[in-house]
Design an enzyme around this catalytic site. Structure first.
Site, PDB file in Angstrom:
ATOM      1  N   HIS A 119      -7.640  -5.400   0.436  1.00  0.00           N
ATOM      2  CA  HIS A 119      -6.423  -4.628   0.701  1.00  0.00           C
ATOM      3  C   HIS A 119      -5.631  -5.138   1.908  1.00  0.00           C
ATOM      4  O   HIS A 119      -4.405  -5.102   1.907  1.00  0.00           O
ATOM      5  CB  HIS A 119      -6.827  -3.169   0.922  1.00  0.00           C
ATOM      6  CG  HIS A 119      -5.689  -2.204   0.776  1.00  0.00           C
ATOM      7  ND1 HIS A 119      -5.125  -1.914  -0.445  1.00  0.00           N
ATOM      8  CD2 HIS A 119      -5.011  -1.475   1.686  1.00  0.00           C
ATOM      9  CE1 HIS A 119      -4.148  -1.032  -0.268  1.00  0.00           C
ATOM     10  NE2 HIS A 119      -4.053  -0.750   1.001  1.00  0.00           N
ATOM     11  N   SER A 128       0.821  -1.203   0.000  1.00  0.00           N
ATOM     12  CA  SER A 128       0.000   0.000   0.000  1.00  0.00           C
ATOM     13  C   SER A 128       0.867   1.271   0.000  1.00  0.00           C
ATOM     14  O   SER A 128       1.623   1.483  -0.933  1.00  0.00           O
ATOM     15  CB  SER A 128      -0.952  -0.070   1.190  1.00  0.00           C
ATOM     16  OG  SER A 128      -1.855   0.983   1.168  1.00  0.00           O
TER      17      SER A 128
END
Ligand SMILES: *[C@@H]1O[C@H](CO)[C@@H](O)[C@H](O)[C@H]1NC(C)=O
Ligand SMILES: *[C@@H]1O[C@H](CO)[C@@H](O)[C@H](O)[C@H]1NC(C)=O
Ligand SMILES: *[C@@H]1O[C@H](CO)[C@@H](O)[C@H](O)[C@H]1NC(C)=O
Ligand SMILES: *[C@@H]1O[C@H](CO)[C@@H](O)[C@H](O)[C@H]1NC(C)=O
Length: 398
Positions: free
Chosen positions: A374, A170
């Site tokens: 995610h 990320s």
């Protein structure tokens, strides 16, 4: 009589609230040092100073469980995402967590901590509490521009190696792309960059909640200025306590707890509910408001660019009305992207755009599981099967 009954009932109910449920995961409450030691691995802490005075902690696992120090062990730098810390790479434990798998596969594992988080809330001259306005005046730009080069130089100096492997999750990928485009000489020092849930462009953000917030960027920006908020979600023990109480199996609030994480990462994730207290024992680990604002700008602008200070601010700082774009064609280090179709923070369209621009892309791999989100990149039950085996293989073969 009636009142007394009510009081007894109340006291009785309070007594029965399970404050520390017995089903709590045994690793809950442990920090990275305690976790890694518990699993029997060696761990070291190293302090690195950036050009602009921040004092950062690198955690290092110099070898795996059964290996000796003598053999040459190629260094790998692992970099966490927004609001997180080095513990992301180990808390799934031996045989699962990427940091430990790499140590057991013969690598010298270094885990970064961004400026301002639990482990890097230090500066040569600034105090994070009394000088908060100055200390927390950075976005992912500074993390990429200052933190990463300082860490990479330190690791290469310490190990006597010329290059290292880099794995980011990320924001850990965003800061790499910033570094590689703004300080292109660092591309030479990278053997391979494995990008997990890559984030550069954010214009197609699928997350409905965060898109809504980003729509109100100007209001947010004004509120931040009025209330002088600089730091964002630093680590407080009380959050951990609440998490341990409300996010465990036996809690009636477990669903709400799960929902909060789902709305951020994408629904239907693969994390074991029992594991939530382990995650929130160390996360959120703190970041700064400007990091969030910078990402909100990207959602609105569709650009991957430096911080937008407004027309006047941009003219003063950059000599132009809009912030300069990061030149992705300068990212010449070899990159492999790993992305997922249920990732609410890294949209497929945005990953495709990055993919088409990177000049030295060695691979772009869609995780072969359509519910992967995610946070599953770190904590899915089956993260080894869907991701970590693949990342290990690509590092071994480069
Ligand atoms: C927690 O709940 C899950 C699914 O509901 C179950 O599989 C697991 O055994 C439970 N764990 C404990 C410690 O009760
Ligand atoms: C380490 O060695 C022990 C004993 O031989 C073995 O059981 C274990 O699986 C090994 N662990 C790793 C990570 O290689
Ligand atoms: C924060 O950084 C910006 C850009 O470097 C600078 O213009 C501004 O004066 C800084 N603010 C504080 C309070 O240091
Ligand atoms: C995005 O980048 C382009 C090219 O530099 C620029 O013209 C445009 O104004 C940028 N958008 C925003 C919102 O900054």
């Amino acid at each position: 009589m009636y009142k007394l009954g009510a009081i007894i009932f109340l006291v009785g109910s309070i007594g029965s609230i399970p404050l520390k449920p017995e089903s709590l995961h045994p690793d809950a409450g442990l920090n990275i040092i305690e976790l890694v030691q518990k699993y029997g691995y060696p761990i070291e802490s190293h302090q690195v100073q950036t050009e602009d005075g921040y004092l950062l902690t690198l955690h290092r696992i110099p070898r795996g469980l059964n290996s000796t120090l003598q053999a040459t062990r190629p260094p790998v730098l692992l970099m966490h995402g927004l609001l997180s810390s080095s513990v992301d790479w180990v808390n799934m434990g031996p045989g699962t967590a990427l940091g430990l798998l790499l140590a057991d596969s013969g690598y010298d594992v270094w885990m970064g901590n961004q400026r301002g988080n639990t482990w890097s809330r230090k500066h040569e001259t600034l105090d994070p509490d009394t000088d908060a306005e100055k200390f927390f005046n950075f976005s992912f730009h500074e993390i990429g521009y200052f933190d990463l080069p300082a860490k990479i130089d330190y690791i290469l100096d310490t190990t006597g190696q010329e290059k290292l492997f880099y794995v980011g999750h990320s924001q850990g990928t965003t800061v790499f792309f910033v570094m590689a485009s703004e300080r292109p000489e660092y591309n030479e020092k990278i053997r391979l960059m494995s990008a997990l849930a890559p984030i550069a462009y954010m214009g197609h953000l699928p997350n409905p909640l965060i898109s809504q917030i980003a729509e109100h960027y100007d209001l947010m920006n004004t509120l931040v200025e009025i209330f002088h908020v600089h730091e964002f979600l630093p680590h407080y023990d009380v959050i951990t306590e609440l998490g341990e109480t409300f996010c465990t199996n036996s809690s009636d609030y477990k669903d709400a707890c799960y929902w909060i994480l789902n709305i951020i990462a994408g629904f239907d994730w693969e994390v074991d509910p029992d594991f939530l207290p382990v995650i929130i024992s160390n996360a959120p680990a703190g970041s700064c408001i400007k990091q969030l604002l910078h990402y909100f700008q990207e959602i609105k602008s569709f650009n991957f660019s430096q911080y937008d200070y407004g027309v006047e601010g941009n003219k003063a700082r950059y000599g132009q009305e809009t912030p300069p774009l990061y030149d992705t064609t300068k990212i010449t280090a070899p990159v492999i992207l790993h992305y997922a179709s249920n990732d609410w923070l890294a949209a497929l369209e945005d990953v495709d755009r990055l993919k088409s621009e990177l000049p030295n892309l060695l691979g772009a791999k869609l995780v072969p599981f359509d519910r992967f989100n995610h946070l599953d990149f770190l904590w899915a039950k089956d993260v080894v099967q869907y991701l970590n085996n693949d990342v290990l293989d690509e590092i071994k073969s480069n």
